[in-house]
Motif scaffolding. Structure first.
Motif, short mmCIF file in Angstrom:
data_model
loop_
_atom_site.label_atom_id
_atom_site.label_comp_id
_atom_site.label_asym_id
_atom_site.label_seq_id
_atom_site.Cartn_x
_atom_site.Cartn_y
_atom_site.Cartn_z
N SER A 337 -44.16 38.74 -17.28
CA SER A 337 -44.32 38.87 -15.83
C SER A 337 -43.28 39.77 -15.19
N LEU A 338 -42.14 39.96 -15.87
CA LEU A 338 -41.01 40.64 -15.25
C LEU A 338 -40.51 41.81 -16.09
N HIS A 339 -39.82 42.70 -15.42
CA HIS A 339 -39.08 43.77 -16.09
C HIS A 339 -37.75 43.92 -15.39
N GLU A 340 -36.80 44.49 -16.08
CA GLU A 340 -35.53 44.85 -15.45
C GLU A 340 -35.00 46.10 -16.13
N SER A 341 -34.93 47.18 -15.35
CA SER A 341 -34.48 48.46 -15.90
C SER A 341 -33.03 48.38 -16.29
N GLY A 342 -32.69 49.04 -17.40
CA GLY A 342 -31.31 49.02 -17.88
C GLY A 342 -30.34 49.69 -16.94
N HIS A 343 -30.83 50.65 -16.10
CA HIS A 343 -29.92 51.36 -15.20
C HIS A 343 -29.76 50.65 -13.87
N ASP A 344 -30.43 49.49 -13.68
CA ASP A 344 -30.30 48.75 -12.43
C ASP A 344 -29.19 47.71 -12.57
N THR A 345 -27.99 48.14 -12.88
CA THR A 345 -26.92 47.19 -13.16
C THR A 345 -26.15 46.79 -11.91
N LYS A 346 -25.98 47.69 -10.97
CA LYS A 346 -25.19 47.39 -9.78
C LYS A 346 -26.05 46.81 -8.66
N GLU A 347 -27.15 47.44 -8.36
CA GLU A 347 -28.03 46.96 -7.31
C GLU A 347 -29.34 46.51 -7.91
N SER A 354 -44.99 50.45 -13.72
CA SER A 354 -46.31 51.03 -13.90
C SER A 354 -47.29 50.08 -14.60
N TYR A 355 -46.78 49.01 -15.21
CA TYR A 355 -47.64 48.01 -15.85
C TYR A 355 -47.96 46.84 -14.93
N GLY A 356 -47.46 46.88 -13.70
CA GLY A 356 -47.71 45.80 -12.76
C GLY A 356 -46.74 44.65 -12.88
N GLN A 357 -45.64 44.84 -13.61
CA GLN A 357 -44.65 43.78 -13.75
C GLN A 357 -43.62 43.86 -12.63
N ALA A 358 -43.34 42.74 -12.01
CA ALA A 358 -42.31 42.68 -10.96
C ALA A 358 -40.94 42.76 -11.60
N SER A 359 -39.99 43.32 -10.86
CA SER A 359 -38.61 43.36 -11.36
C SER A 359 -37.97 41.99 -11.22
N LEU A 360 -36.92 41.76 -11.99
CA LEU A 360 -36.17 40.51 -11.86
C LEU A 360 -35.65 40.37 -10.44
N GLY A 361 -35.21 41.48 -9.83
CA GLY A 361 -34.71 41.44 -8.46
C GLY A 361 -35.76 40.96 -7.48
N LEU A 362 -37.00 41.40 -7.64
CA LEU A 362 -38.08 40.98 -6.74
C LEU A 362 -38.39 39.50 -6.93
N PHE A 363 -38.35 39.03 -8.17
CA PHE A 363 -38.57 37.62 -8.45
C PHE A 363 -37.46 36.77 -7.83
N VAL A 364 -36.22 37.20 -7.98
CA VAL A 364 -35.10 36.46 -7.39
C VAL A 364 -35.22 36.43 -5.87
N TRP A 365 -35.62 37.56 -5.28
CA TRP A 365 -35.80 37.61 -3.82
C TRP A 365 -36.83 36.57 -3.38
N ALA A 366 -37.98 36.52 -4.07
CA ALA A 366 -39.04 35.60 -3.69
C ALA A 366 -38.61 34.14 -3.89
N ALA A 367 -38.03 33.83 -5.06
CA ALA A 367 -37.64 32.47 -5.37
C ALA A 367 -36.52 31.99 -4.45
N ARG A 368 -35.58 32.88 -4.16
CA ARG A 368 -34.49 32.52 -3.25
C ARG A 368 -35.02 32.21 -1.86
N ASN A 369 -35.93 33.03 -1.37
CA ASN A 369 -36.50 32.79 -0.05
C ASN A 369 -37.25 31.47 0.01
N VAL A 370 -37.99 31.17 -1.05
CA VAL A 370 -38.73 29.91 -1.10
C VAL A 370 -37.76 28.73 -1.09
N ALA A 371 -36.72 28.82 -1.92
CA ALA A 371 -35.76 27.72 -2.00
C ALA A 371 -35.06 27.50 -0.66
#
Length: 527
Positions: A337-347, A354-371
């Motif tokens: 379900s998720l991807h995380e690019s190797g160069h996304d280390t700071k932000e 392109s495969y329709g996978q959400a980034s880890l950052g987007l998942f954390v944003w959604a889950a944090r908002n829900v919590a």
């Protein structure tokens, strides 16, 4: 065109620019290209351009009167002025025969589609602008605050370009400056700490491909004051501050090289890469073309117009994201379900690949908002720490992995129950948040009159476009690709939500505030 190439080749020879005998510059449909007439091994140098022959703000005729900018859009504007001054100088420019090898018209980069001075009386450009509204291409046309780059170009032309060139008896025009700007956007390279952004003869003759043969190699760490690669007087701490127009020291070996990154067979076009991570939106905005099946394509969020802007939450979100990322480690790579690019280390990347996978950052944003939303109704919410929320999100990620495993299991096999009640419910709501985010973005992209159209209908529009509408064709092709990414992501998280709801045995569905109280009590008692 062949005469121009002949003059260009003579100019290269006269200026000690070395091309291996096994390559040739030839006329192509869109200008010029580089072909191999012999085979090359990995790491072979196919061309060497002395830095004294690159065209930069430091080396142009008017260098003393153009403010040098090290990077960003300001660097593009400054080099565009330097290049335009040389174009207007005609045969008086020492780069004249090189300049004749460049496209004679404005390169159709999407950054300029919406400006009437770039493409006057052209309905194709205006129609193309409508189709890229709300897409990643729009992001490429604006700065971080959402202001259009063409407005900055207009201001720079009025404040710097026109005044300077008229003072030298040159006759500028806004469309002429756009021509130079389009050449810089589509052909310039960052060379080193002294020259910065440059036009590099020969290097800019190689066309782009993701599976490239060569790449540009240059020693970046030179003296920023004089450009010397060797030791120079500026290396001494007590040296006198030099003037801004000081010429670089002579360095015999300081060249910009084009180097093979894989074996090159004879008889093929040799391709460079303009950037390994450039997606179709960047290619269309800066270079005027797109590639089929570009794996670097992404749909991103967090910018004005994207439908998600962090605003005042940036710092806290960053801290939670870093804690979650550290907690899950390389397990992101095994998630379907998720991807995380190797160069996304700071932000954190708020994106969909392109495969329709959400980034880890987007998942954390959604889950944090829900919590946070669930906790807001609980009396003990003020006692919940950031670490507790991060821990809950790590558990939610763990449940996501377990659900992913279940999706791939034989339906006749009994799976162990998932017992983390809170994480299950956070995942249900997070999946809906991501799905809704994708659907909302889908409703905002493309031509305002056709946003409700299906992809099939848009495909038919594309098929029926007249051949001369090249810009609109590119815009529609890009839009269909971005819509496909958003649709894939929305469908995936919608299906995931349904699966998680079936798995859940929590009994927390009925009361709107029951989950919040449950979470607050769980986190409070764990402190």
């Amino acid at each position: 065109m062949s005469k121009r190439i002949d003059k260009f080749l003579r100019w290269l020879s006269d200026n000690d620019i070395q091309m291996d005998p096994g390559i040739s510059i030839v006329q192509a449909e869109t200008g010029i290209a580089v072909h191999s007439t012999a085979a090359f091994n990995h790491s072979a140098r196919v061309a060497a351009i002395p830095k004294s022959n690159v065209l930069s703000v430091r080396t142009c005729t008017l260098s003393s009167q153009i403010s040098w900018v090290p990077y960003g859009h300001g660097a593009v504007l400054a080099l565009s002025l330097a290049l335009y001054s040389e174009i207007l100088s005609g045969k008086q420019s020492r780069w004249f025969d090189y300049l004749q090898s460049l496209p004679a018209k404005i390169v159709p980069i999407a950054r300029l589609w919406g400006h009437p001075a770039a493409f006057p009386d052209e309905t194709d450009a205006q129609e193309a602008c409508d189709w890229i509204r709300g897409t990643e291409v729009q992001r490429e046309l604006q700065d971080d605050d959402g202001a259009l780059l063409v407005a900055e170009i207009d201001d720079y032309y009025k404040s710097d370009v026109e005044r300077l060139l008229l003072s030298h008896d040159l006759v500028p025009s806004l469309s002429g400056f756009f021509h130079a700007y389009s050449l810089v956007c589509s052909r310039a390279f960052l060379v080193d700490a002294y020259h910065g952004l440059c036009m590099v003869p020969v290097a800019d003759a190689f066309n782009h491909a993701q599976n490239n043969h060569v790449q540009l190699a240059s020693e970046y760490d030179v003296c920023p004051e004089c450009g010397s690669l060797a030791e120079c007087p500026h290396d001494q701490e007590d040296s006198i501050e030099p003037s801004r127009h000081e010429h670089p020291a002579e360095d015999v070996m300081d060249t910009v090289d084009m180097v093979a990154v894989r074996p090159i067979p004879a008889g093929v076009e040799i391709f460079n890469t303009y950037g390994a991570h450039l997606g179709s939106a960047a290619l269309l905005a800066r270079y005027g073309f797109i590639l089929d099946g570009c794996e670097a394509d992404k749909v991103t969020f967090g910018w004005p117009g994207s439908g998600l802007v962090l605003q005042n939450q940036q710092e806290e979100f960053m801290e939670i994201f870093q804690e979650v990322k550290s907690g899950v480690g390389p397990l992101v790579d095994v998630s379907s379900s998720l991807h995380e690019s190797g160069h996304d280390t700071k932000e954190p990347s708020l994106s969909i690949d392109s495969y329709g996978q959400a980034s880890l950052g987007l998942f954390v944003w959604a889950a944090r908002n829900v919590a946070l939303d669930e906790l807001s109704s609980a009396p003990q919410a003020h006692s919940v720490t950031r670490d507790a929320i991060s821990g809950l999100l790590i558990r939610t990620f763990s449940v996501l992995l377990q659900v992913g495993i279940r999706r791939n299991m034989d339906p006749d096999v009994d799976a162990d129950p998932i017992t983390d009640v809170a994480a299950l419910q956070i995942l249900v709501k997070s999946a809906r948040t991501i799905k809704d985010l994708c659907r909302a973005r889908l409703g905002r992209v493309g031509h305002p009159k056709h946003r409700a159209a299906s992809s099939k209908m848009l495909g038919e529009l594309l098929d029926n476009l007249p051949p001369e509408k090249c810009k609109t064709r590119y815009a529609l092709e890009y839009l269909l690709n971005e819509r496909a990414i958003l649709e894939a992501c929305a469908t995936h998280w919608g299906e995931l939500r349904d699966i998680v709801r079936e798995v859940s045995r929590s009994g927390l569905h009925g009361d709107k505030h029951k989950l919040g109280r449950y979470l607050a009590n769980e986190m409070y008692t764990s402190e």
